[in-house]
Design an enzyme around this catalytic site. Structure first.
Site, PDB file in Angstrom:
ATOM      1  N   ASP A   1       0.866  -1.187   0.000  1.00 41.87           N
ATOM      2  CA  ASP A   1       0.000   0.000   0.000  1.00 41.87           C
ATOM      3  C   ASP A   1       0.897   1.229   0.000  1.00 41.87           C
ATOM      4  O   ASP A   1       2.015   1.163  -0.492  1.00 41.87           O
ATOM      5  CB  ASP A   1      -0.956  -0.038   1.198  1.00 41.87           C
ATOM      6  CG  ASP A   1      -2.280   0.671   0.922  1.00 41.87           C
ATOM      7  OD1 ASP A   1      -2.240   1.854   0.529  1.00 41.87           O
ATOM      8  OD2 ASP A   1      -3.349   0.065   1.085  1.00 41.87           O
TER       9      ASP A   1
ATOM     10  N   HIS B   1       2.254   1.977  -3.221  1.00 40.76           N
ATOM     11  CA  HIS B   1       1.312   2.921  -3.822  1.00 40.76           C
ATOM     12  C   HIS B   1       1.813   4.358  -3.762  1.00 40.76           C
ATOM     13  O   HIS B   1       1.035   5.289  -3.941  1.00 40.76           O
ATOM     14  CB  HIS B   1      -0.048   2.809  -3.136  1.00 40.76           C
ATOM     15  CG  HIS B   1      -0.745   1.511  -3.391  1.00 40.76           C
ATOM     16  ND1 HIS B   1      -2.026   1.250  -2.958  1.00 40.76           N
ATOM     17  CD2 HIS B   1      -0.349   0.381  -4.041  1.00 40.76           C
ATOM     18  CE1 HIS B   1      -2.388   0.026  -3.326  1.00 40.76           C
ATOM     19  NE2 HIS B   1      -1.374  -0.514  -3.985  1.00 40.76           N
TER      20      HIS B   1
END
Length: 538
Positions: free
Chosen positions: A345, A368
């Site tokens: 993430d 991310h």
């Protein structure tokens, strides 16, 4: 004859009186009521009252103005001609942060604490308070409190005992010795009655339990430090969350699933714990350690002030869901630098209530990217200000630098600076998304968290889907976006379709030509934009 003598005497008397008067006037000028005009190097300047003289005063003074002392350290812009208007002014060197443990001395030496330049008028975020010394006082070894360190025996009680002893004494060290693996269940190293300045010296490995029984119905964190002042976690050791138990799910009725069905996994609670969390604490230092395979977020700071993280390694697989590297919420005066992160993430996630955040010299990927938000979920108020992200490398991340807000929220994101970001095969390097939605559909709403004053400087490298995505609110358009030195070139990757820059209700300035051209940015300010100040909203 007598008259001549009298005349001569009178003249002598008048001459004597005139001489005396001249002497008195001279002495009066030397008195304390008369002050000569001071040069710029006089005591007035030393007191901080002096200002630069006007040109006619300088020419009127025969002595040249004294030159300021020359610093032994060159300024950042020395020898570069016209300096970038967004480059921060040189600042005095900050105090040196505590060094990592001796066992970790081969790592990057602790650099001096940085001070970014951003905010209103590029005001500088406050420096985090200096953490306590890195090694001090009595040492409480967890082995002396009964820890086995065999990776099988539950050593939670031993860790609690060592912490209680250090907590009572203060200015002391809890030692987790090297070459041992300690199985530790959910634990809270808590104040507020602990004495300050405790060092948690991590040289060995701490393992999370993999049995469902240890987690009950679910916990939000595994290792927690709460309500402390002056807490240091440092060393060359490892925190292993063993989150594979949560990442992988095997369905016994799925014939196409070749994985072995794990009954224990099926019983794991839905709530996944953060590996290492700090709450309500001040003056925190995390240095040198490695955190791997957390079931969810690896390192979290909530309601903290005065945080420094450096020389930390965070790692989990790219497909491990929701495994943020570092998560900040309601925290201020935070510095994160010289840290490597690879996760499933956001490498760093900055949530509501954060201000004076300085991130630099960070490697991110996979993951991310670095995100502010999502903010304003469920119509809540969210405020973030004075954030600097600079000198960052991103490799094969989903996003680069991103601001994301939900529709329906209120608040403000303001004074953000992204500078010197090198991206390599990043899907979308630059993103502002005021329509963020993590579901298939989200309801359209009018209100929004406003975004204002975002600087992008020297964002360079390659992208695989889209270079820039500015999707801003109709009711509160993005304002004050500035782009300088943006050079992003496409890389064709199988199964990806390349797109041009996208802008919607995004306003600002292009200070240099961009690659590719970002013609969709609307130059200037939005019409009728009556954006309130940060203090008024937040």
């Amino acid at each position: 004859m007598k008259l001549r003598a009298k005349g001569l005497g009178l003249l002598l008397l008048l001459a004597f009186l005139a001489l005396c008067s001249t002497i008195d006037v001279s002495e009066a000028r030397r008195g304390k009521h008369w002050r000569p005009r001071s040069s710029p190097g006089s005591s007035q300047l030393k007191k901080g009252e002096g200002k630069k003289s006007s040109s006619h005063r300088q020419h009127g003074n025969n002595r040249p103005s004294p030159k300021p002392p020359v610093s032994s350290t060159p300024s950042p812009g020395a020898g570069k001609g016209n300096q970038n208007p967004y480059q921060p002014s040189p600042t005095p060197d900050a105090p040196v942060s505590p060094s990592p443990s001796p066992a970790n001395s081969s790592r990057h030496p602790s650099p001096k604490r940085p001070t970014p330049s951003c905010g209103k008028g590029h005001q500088q975020p406050l420096r985090p308070p200096l953490p306590p010394p890195a090694s001090q006082g009595a040492v409480f070894n967890v082995v002396d409190f009964g820890a086995k360190g065999d990776g099988v025996t539950d050593d939670t009680k031993a860790f609690e005992g060592a912490w209680a002893a250090a907590c009572k004494q203060g200015a002391s060290t809890v030692l987790v010795p090297p070459e041992l693996e300690f199985l530790v269940g959910p634990i809270s190293f808590s104040g507020p009655y602990c004495k300050p300045n405790i060092v948690f010296q991590l040289e060995g490995t701490i393992l999370a339990p993999t049995s469902a029984k240890a987690w009950g119905s679910g916990l939000l964190q595994w290792l927690e430090f709460t309500k402390l002042n002056g807490i240091v976690i440092q060393g060359s050791g490892i925190i292993n969350g063993r989150g594979q138990q949560w990442w992988t799910y095997s369905d016994p009725e799925d014939e196409d699933d070749d994985d072995t069905y794990d009954v224990e996994l099926d019983r794991m609670p839905q709530i996944k714990p953060t590996a290492l969390r700090f709450y309500g604490s001040f003056n925190i230092l995390v240095a040198g350690i490695t955190i791997v395979n957390s079931s969810q977020c690896h390192l979290k700071f909530d309601n903290c002030q005065g945080v420094m993280v450096h020389d930390v390694t965070i790692s989990s697989p790219e497909n491990s869901l929701n495994t943020d590297g570092i998560h900040l919420q309601n925290s201020k005066d935070v510095s994160i630098h010289h840290t490597n992160m690879a996760c499933g993430d956001d490498c760093i996630s900055i949530q509501t209530g954060c201000s004076n955040i300085n991130i630099h010299n960070v490697n991110c990927g996979p993951g991310h990217g670095i995100s502010i938000g999502g903010l304003g979920r469920d119509n809540t108020k969210a405020c973030v200000s004075n954030v600097t992200v600079r000198d960052v490398n991103m490799f094969r991340t989903m996003n680069g630098v991103r601001i994301k807000t939900w529709q329906g929220g209120v608040g403000l994101v303001q004074d953000i600076r992204f500078s010197n970001i090198q991206v390599s095969e990043v899907q979308t390097p630059i993103i502002i998304d005021q329509f963020y939605c993590d579901k298939s559909t989200c309801r359209n709403q009018t209100s929004a968290v406003a975004v204002s004053g975002v600087q992008y400087e020297n964002i360079r490298g390659t992208f695989t889907i889209k270079p820039v995505h500015f999707a801003c609110s109709d009711s509160l358009p993005c304002s004050g976006i500035s782009l300088t030195g943006v050079q992003l070139r496409p890389v064709q990757v199988p199964h990806y379709h390349l797109n041009n820059p996208f802008c919607w209700q995004a306003f600002g300035e292009l200070y240099t030509p961009t690659v590719p051209p970002i013609a969709c940015l609307q130059i200037g300010k939005p019409a009728g934009n009556n954006l309130q100040t940060y203090n008024d909203i937040c």
